[in-house]
Design a protein around this motif. Structure first.
Motif, PDB file in Angstrom:
ATOM      1  N   UNK A 142      37.083  48.671  31.108  1.00 51.70           N
ATOM      2  CA  UNK A 142      38.550  48.757  32.175  1.00 51.70           C
ATOM      3  C   UNK A 142      39.069  49.963  32.143  1.00 51.70           C
ATOM      4  N   UNK A 143      39.125  50.114  33.638  1.00 48.62           N
ATOM      5  CA  UNK A 143      40.815  50.908  34.177  1.00 48.62           C
ATOM      6  C   UNK A 143      41.415  49.757  34.589  1.00 48.62           C
ATOM      7  N   UNK A 144      41.842  50.026  35.556  1.00 45.58           N
ATOM      8  CA  UNK A 144      42.903  49.287  36.415  1.00 45.58           C
ATOM      9  C   UNK A 144      42.601  47.971  36.785  1.00 45.58           C
ATOM     10  N   UNK A 145      42.713  46.826  35.694  1.00 49.09           N
ATOM     11  CA  UNK A 145      42.228  45.497  36.731  1.00 49.09           C
ATOM     12  C   UNK A 145      42.878  44.840  38.212  1.00 49.09           C
ATOM     13  N   UNK A 146      42.839  45.211  39.271  1.00 52.42           N
ATOM     14  CA  UNK A 146      43.688  44.547  40.055  1.00 52.42           C
ATOM     15  C   UNK A 146      43.115  43.136  40.951  1.00 52.42           C
ATOM     16  N   UNK A 147      44.399  42.518  39.883  1.00 53.79           N
ATOM     17  CA  UNK A 147      44.294  41.465  40.537  1.00 53.79           C
ATOM     18  C   UNK A 147      45.847  40.318  40.566  1.00 53.79           C
ATOM     19  N   UNK A 148      46.411  39.393  40.906  1.00 58.01           N
ATOM     20  CA  UNK A 148      47.875  38.534  41.760  1.00 58.01           C
ATOM     21  C   UNK A 148      48.678  38.309  40.186  1.00 58.01           C
ATOM     22  N   UNK A 178      39.197  51.682  39.665  1.00 61.05           N
ATOM     23  CA  UNK A 178      39.884  50.019  39.366  1.00 61.05           C
ATOM     24  C   UNK A 178      38.246  48.984  39.912  1.00 61.05           C
ATOM     25  N   UNK A 179      38.496  47.609  38.697  1.00 65.16           N
ATOM     26  CA  UNK A 179      37.519  46.962  39.430  1.00 65.16           C
ATOM     27  C   UNK A 179      38.971  45.348  39.459  1.00 65.16           C
ATOM     28  N   UNK A 180      38.057  44.782  40.244  1.00 66.43           N
ATOM     29  CA  UNK A 180      38.629  43.213  41.159  1.00 66.43           C
ATOM     30  C   UNK A 180      38.678  42.345  40.047  1.00 66.43           C
ATOM     31  N   UNK A 181      39.760  42.121  39.791  1.00 65.25           N
ATOM     32  CA  UNK A 181      39.759  40.546  38.678  1.00 65.25           C
ATOM     33  C   UNK A 181      38.376  39.910  38.531  1.00 65.25           C
ATOM     34  N   UNK A 182      38.733  39.093  40.256  1.00 64.25           N
ATOM     35  CA  UNK A 182      37.116  38.179  39.594  1.00 64.25           C
ATOM     36  C   UNK A 182      35.857  38.882  39.464  1.00 64.25           C
ATOM     37  N   UNK A 183      35.889  40.456  39.588  1.00 65.83           N
ATOM     38  CA  UNK A 183      34.704  41.046  38.811  1.00 65.83           C
ATOM     39  C   UNK A 183      34.865  40.671  37.273  1.00 65.83           C
ATOM     40  N   UNK A 184      35.767  41.120  36.652  1.00 70.61           N
ATOM     41  CA  UNK A 184      36.470  40.969  34.918  1.00 70.61           C
ATOM     42  C   UNK A 184      36.017  39.977  34.468  1.00 70.61           C
ATOM     43  N   UNK A 185      36.417  38.985  35.246  1.00 79.03           N
ATOM     44  CA  UNK A 185      36.106  37.181  34.614  1.00 79.03           C
ATOM     45  C   UNK A 185      34.740  36.992  34.667  1.00 79.03           C
ATOM     46  N   UNK A 186      33.545  37.486  36.095  1.00 79.72           N
ATOM     47  CA  UNK A 186      32.593  36.843  36.168  1.00 79.72           C
ATOM     48  C   UNK A 186      31.589  37.802  34.863  1.00 79.72           C
ATOM     49  N   UNK A 202      30.508  47.658  26.814  1.00 81.40           N
ATOM     50  CA  UNK A 202      29.851  47.914  28.060  1.00 81.40           C
ATOM     51  C   UNK A 202      31.331  48.454  28.808  1.00 81.40           C
ATOM     52  N   UNK A 203      31.343  49.070  30.333  1.00 82.56           N
ATOM     53  CA  UNK A 203      32.332  49.765  30.640  1.00 82.56           C
ATOM     54  C   UNK A 203      31.936  49.087  32.202  1.00 82.56           C
ATOM     55  N   UNK A 204      32.730  48.383  32.085  1.00 81.62           N
ATOM     56  CA  UNK A 204      32.947  47.283  34.188  1.00 81.62           C
ATOM     57  C   UNK A 204      33.897  48.490  34.867  1.00 81.62           C
ATOM     58  N   UNK A 205      33.826  48.477  36.064  1.00 83.41           N
ATOM     59  CA  UNK A 205      34.090  49.061  37.001  1.00 83.41           C
ATOM     60  C   UNK A 205      33.734  48.668  38.666  1.00 83.41           C
ATOM     61  N   UNK A 206      35.080  49.073  39.875  1.00 84.37           N
ATOM     62  CA  UNK A 206      34.262  48.368  40.876  1.00 84.37           C
ATOM     63  C   UNK A 206      33.186  49.891  41.116  1.00 84.37           C
TER      64      UNK A 206
END
Length: 298
Positions: A142-148, A178-186, A202-206
């Motif tokens: 992943x690149x930047x993971x967006x989440x609190x 960037x990819x959302x934290x919720x998607x990373x967990x999913x 695998x590559x993951x991103x928004x």
């Protein structure tokens, strides 16, 4: 996906680990949360004390485990490449000895044929070292993971909070995904015990490819209802940038330098095969920012 699998989450108190552990427990998995201070752990799962930097503590942590998540890295260490390599090798060896059937690792995006930053180069090395003893490794890059709670989000949040204008180097024009934290967990939960995921990267991103400048502007508008003024300068070295970040945020110099070193490399998704195994549309960047702000407002 076998819900009776016994799962170990290293880094269970970290940014991704906290959310992942909760999601796995909610799915019915028997989860061990690995932490250096199990007596103080108050999250989901069963705490187990171990430290990847102390190999002698690992056998008891991985005993009886089917799937292990490896969510450990050392951005705040000046010698992180050597430190992370030794930890990955020790963990992979302990996992193999214990009969673990899958290790799942969060790596970093970036083309293998590019001149990677030390941070991204270290992530690549860890990928191979984790599987050196024979356990199949599933890697999500992943690149930047967006989440609190994430260091990249905290950097963004503090910049748009503290500065009405910024003088920035040319790396703000680098493209990222960037990819959302919720998607990373999913995605992480979705590859557990999946035969098609064993030993694969695998590559993951928004859904959007954005520059760092565009990301800052979106975050500023959603947080403050206004854009931030940005002035680019042709020369601002990573070292100077890291000191600037330490001055205007609470991100330490070493962490800031390691992050900035990676920002000069374009990191975008070129392979969407993860969606064949974990279907679903990823969350847009603006929505990921809204969710982060709901937990950790400016």
């Amino acid at each position: 996906m076998a819900a009776d699998s016994r799962i170990l989450v290293t880094g269970a108190t970290g940014f991704i680990g906290r959310r992942l552990t909760r999601a796995l427990v909610d799915q019915g998995y028997d989860v061990r949360a690995m932490t250096r201070r199990p007596e103080g752990y108050d999250g989901p799962g069963t705490p187990v004390g171990a430290d990847v930097h102390q190999p002698e503590t690992l056998p008891d942590a991985v005993k009886g485990i089917d799937v292990a998540f490896y969510l450990v890295h050392s951005l705040d260490d000046n010698d992180f490449e050597k430190t992370d390599a030794a930890a990955a090798r020790a963990f992979g060896s302990a996992a193999a000895e214990a009969g673990v059937r899958q290790i799942i690792y969060m790596g970093g995006l970036g083309a293998d044929d590019e001149k990677l930053s030390p941070h991204l180069r270290s992530r690549r090395e860890v990928e191979s070292l984790l599987g050196e003893a024979g356990v199949p490794v599933t890697v999500l890059r992943a690149a930047i993971v967006v989440g609190a709670g994430g260091v990249s989000w905290e950097l963004t949040r503090q910049l748009v909070k503290n500065l009405p204008a910024m003088v920035v180097p040319k790396w703000v024009d680098t493209m990222t995904q960037p990819v959302a934290l919720d998607d990373v967990v999913r995605y992480l939960v979705g590859v557990v015990d999946q035969p098609e995921a064993m030993g694969r990267v695998f590559e993951i991103g928004g859904p959007e490819q954005l520059t760092y400048q565009q990301m800052l502007q979106v975050a500023a508008e959603l947080a403050n209802g206004r854009r931030v003024r940005i002035l680019r300068v042709p020369v601002l070295t990573p070292r100077l940038s890291s000191y600037w970040l330490a001055l205007v945020t609470d991100i330490d110099v070493t962490t800031g330098r390691n992050l900035i070193d990676s920002m000069v490399t374009e990191v975008i998704v070129t392979d969407n095969s993860i969606r064949d195994i974990v279907p679903g549309e990823p969350i847009p960047y603006a929505e990921a920012v809204r969710r982060a702000l709901a937990v950790d407002p400016v």
